[in-house]
Design an enzyme around this catalytic site. Structure first.
Site, PDB file in Angstrom:
ATOM      1  N   LYS A  13      -2.574  -6.393 -52.859  1.00  0.00           N
ATOM      2  CA  LYS A  13      -1.484  -5.252 -52.658  1.00  0.00           C
ATOM      3  C   LYS A  13      -2.226  -5.601 -54.364  1.00  0.00           C
ATOM      4  O   LYS A  13      -2.777  -4.972 -54.342  1.00  0.00           O
ATOM      5  CB  LYS A  13      -0.568  -5.492 -53.490  1.00  0.00           C
ATOM      6  CG  LYS A  13       0.485  -5.903 -51.635  1.00  0.00           C
ATOM      7  CD  LYS A  13       2.622  -5.402 -52.177  1.00  0.00           C
ATOM      8  CE  LYS A  13       2.926  -6.522 -52.849  1.00  0.00           C
ATOM      9  NZ  LYS A  13       2.721  -8.119 -52.168  1.00  0.00           N
ATOM     10  N   ARG A  88      11.368  -3.920 -54.401  1.00  0.00           N
ATOM     11  CA  ARG A  88      10.993  -4.642 -53.327  1.00  0.00           C
ATOM     12  C   ARG A  88      12.488  -5.551 -52.944  1.00  0.00           C
ATOM     13  O   ARG A  88      12.817  -6.149 -52.122  1.00  0.00           O
ATOM     14  CB  ARG A  88      10.921  -6.214 -53.812  1.00  0.00           C
ATOM     15  CG  ARG A  88      10.148  -6.737 -53.578  1.00  0.00           C
ATOM     16  CD  ARG A  88       9.399  -8.034 -54.814  1.00  0.00           C
ATOM     17  NE  ARG A  88       8.543  -8.957 -54.682  1.00  0.00           N
ATOM     18  CZ  ARG A  88       7.201  -9.140 -55.454  1.00  0.00           C
ATOM     19  NH1 ARG A  88       7.533  -7.782 -56.500  1.00  0.00           N
ATOM     20  NH2 ARG A  88       6.508 -10.212 -54.938  1.00  0.00           N
ATOM     21  N   ARG A 122      -4.993 -19.298 -54.418  1.00  0.00           N
ATOM     22  CA  ARG A 122      -5.704 -18.204 -55.117  1.00  0.00           C
ATOM     23  C   ARG A 122      -5.192 -18.215 -56.902  1.00  0.00           C
ATOM     24  O   ARG A 122      -4.713 -19.653 -56.985  1.00  0.00           O
ATOM     25  CB  ARG A 122      -3.869 -17.235 -54.870  1.00  0.00           C
ATOM     26  CG  ARG A 122      -3.633 -16.352 -56.180  1.00  0.00           C
ATOM     27  CD  ARG A 122      -3.325 -14.674 -56.267  1.00  0.00           C
ATOM     28  NE  ARG A 122      -1.676 -15.200 -55.948  1.00  0.00           N
ATOM     29  CZ  ARG A 122      -0.681 -14.443 -55.675  1.00  0.00           C
ATOM     30  NH1 ARG A 122      -1.350 -12.721 -55.544  1.00  0.00           N
ATOM     31  NH2 ARG A 122       0.237 -14.288 -55.905  1.00  0.00           N
ATOM     32  N   ARG A 155      -0.852 -19.941 -60.840  1.00  0.00           N
ATOM     33  CA  ARG A 155       0.408 -18.907 -61.292  1.00  0.00           C
ATOM     34  C   ARG A 155       1.505 -20.148 -60.954  1.00  0.00           C
ATOM     35  O   ARG A 155       1.607 -20.688 -60.073  1.00  0.00           O
ATOM     36  CB  ARG A 155       0.642 -17.841 -60.711  1.00  0.00           C
ATOM     37  CG  ARG A 155      -0.182 -16.906 -61.373  1.00  0.00           C
ATOM     38  CD  ARG A 155       0.462 -15.217 -60.354  1.00  0.00           C
ATOM     39  NE  ARG A 155       1.113 -15.426 -59.201  1.00  0.00           N
ATOM     40  CZ  ARG A 155       1.679 -14.152 -58.731  1.00  0.00           C
ATOM     41  NH1 ARG A 155       0.265 -13.392 -58.330  1.00  0.00           N
ATOM     42  NH2 ARG A 155       2.729 -14.032 -58.349  1.00  0.00           N
ATOM     43  N   ARG A 166       9.297 -17.459 -51.603  1.00  0.00           N
ATOM     44  CA  ARG A 166       8.549 -16.419 -52.006  1.00  0.00           C
ATOM     45  C   ARG A 166       8.461 -15.367 -50.512  1.00  0.00           C
ATOM     46  O   ARG A 166       9.173 -14.416 -50.106  1.00  0.00           O
ATOM     47  CB  ARG A 166       8.003 -16.489 -52.389  1.00  0.00           C
ATOM     48  CG  ARG A 166       7.812 -15.857 -53.679  1.00  0.00           C
ATOM     49  CD  ARG A 166       6.559 -16.880 -54.793  1.00  0.00           C
ATOM     50  NE  ARG A 166       5.774 -15.525 -55.262  1.00  0.00           N
ATOM     51  CZ  ARG A 166       4.749 -15.681 -55.316  1.00  0.00           C
ATOM     52  NH1 ARG A 166       4.205 -16.905 -54.784  1.00  0.00           N
ATOM     53  NH2 ARG A 166       3.322 -15.058 -54.601  1.00  0.00           N
TER      54      ARG A 166
END
Ligand code: ADP
Ligand code: ZN
Length: 209
Positions: A13, A88, A122, A155, A166
């Site tokens: 996203k 969300r 990531r 992160r 998550r």
């Protein structure tokens, strides 16, 4: 054009949003980035949400809704916005409907295997937020952002335990928004499995631009 980007963590996203901002000329509003900036700056908001986010859980609706409501008052969203990571939950979507009109919801369609592969690799720029990947999209110089020279890091919520959490949270709390917005006739599905350039093409096609 008021857009929502909806999809699991790691669906791309934020990566597409950077391109869509250029294409559409409207700002990206990422609740995750707002929270991360607050954490880095050690503001009261940051101190409140750090442990929640690091554990892969959701910040409470009241806090998140107030944040977005305040952000959407600013002048730069006059011609539209891209909401990345909000709403969300169903209560967040219902609250949003009370203070802004959503035009389209882009649903990033990607299997869990794709999510795990992306989040596992990531790497993010601490300064400008650009997303790299340890294998598919490395910065030219390790640990340094190609775009702004900022530090490229992992992160805390991309660590394996938080990623599992998550995904669970996404399925339980966020995925119901797919049917919610489909029912309102606002949903556009895009295949989010390919690499970024192809996703940009899929996005434009879905938007008819
Ligand atoms: P990703 O899409 O990769 O999961 P984000 O940067 O959008 O990451 O969000 C990171 C974290 O910030 C989330 O896991 C959650 O803890 C918090 N967060 C972001 N947006 C919301 C929201 N709308 N409601 C509650 N918590 C949120
Ligand atoms: Zn950068």
């Amino acid at each position: 054009m008021n857009l929502i980007f909806l999809g699991p963590p790691g669906a791309g996203k934020g990566t597409l949003a950077v391109k869509a901002v250029e294409i559409l000329g409207v700002p990206q509003i990422s609740t995750g980035s707002i929270f991360r900036t607050a954490i880095a700056d050690k503001t009261p908001l940051g101190l409140k949400v750090k442990a929640i986010i690091d554990a892969g859980k959701l910040v409470d609706d009241e806090t998140t809704i107030a944040l977005v409501k305040e952000r959407l008052i600013k002048d730069d969203v006059k011609n539209g916005y891209i909401l990345d990571g909000f709403p969300r939950t169903i209560p967040q979507a219902e609250a949003l409907a009370g203070f802004s009109k959503v035009d389209k919801v882009i649903n990033f369609d990607i299997p869990d295997s794709g999510v795990l592969e992306r989040l596992g690799g990531r790497r993010v720029c601490r300064k400008c937020g650009f997303n790299f990947h340890a294998i598919f999209n490395k910065p030219k110089q390790e640990g340094v952002c190609d775009h702004c020279g900022g530090e490229v890091y992992i992160r805390d919520d991309d660590k394996p335990e938080a990623v599992q959490k998550r995904l669970e949270v996404y399925r339980a709390q966020t995925a119901p928004l797919i049917d919610y917005y489909r029912g309102k006739g606002l949903l556009l599905d895009i295949d989010a499995k390919p690499m970024v350039d192809q996703i940009v093409i899929n996005f434009k096609k879905a938007m008819g631009i």
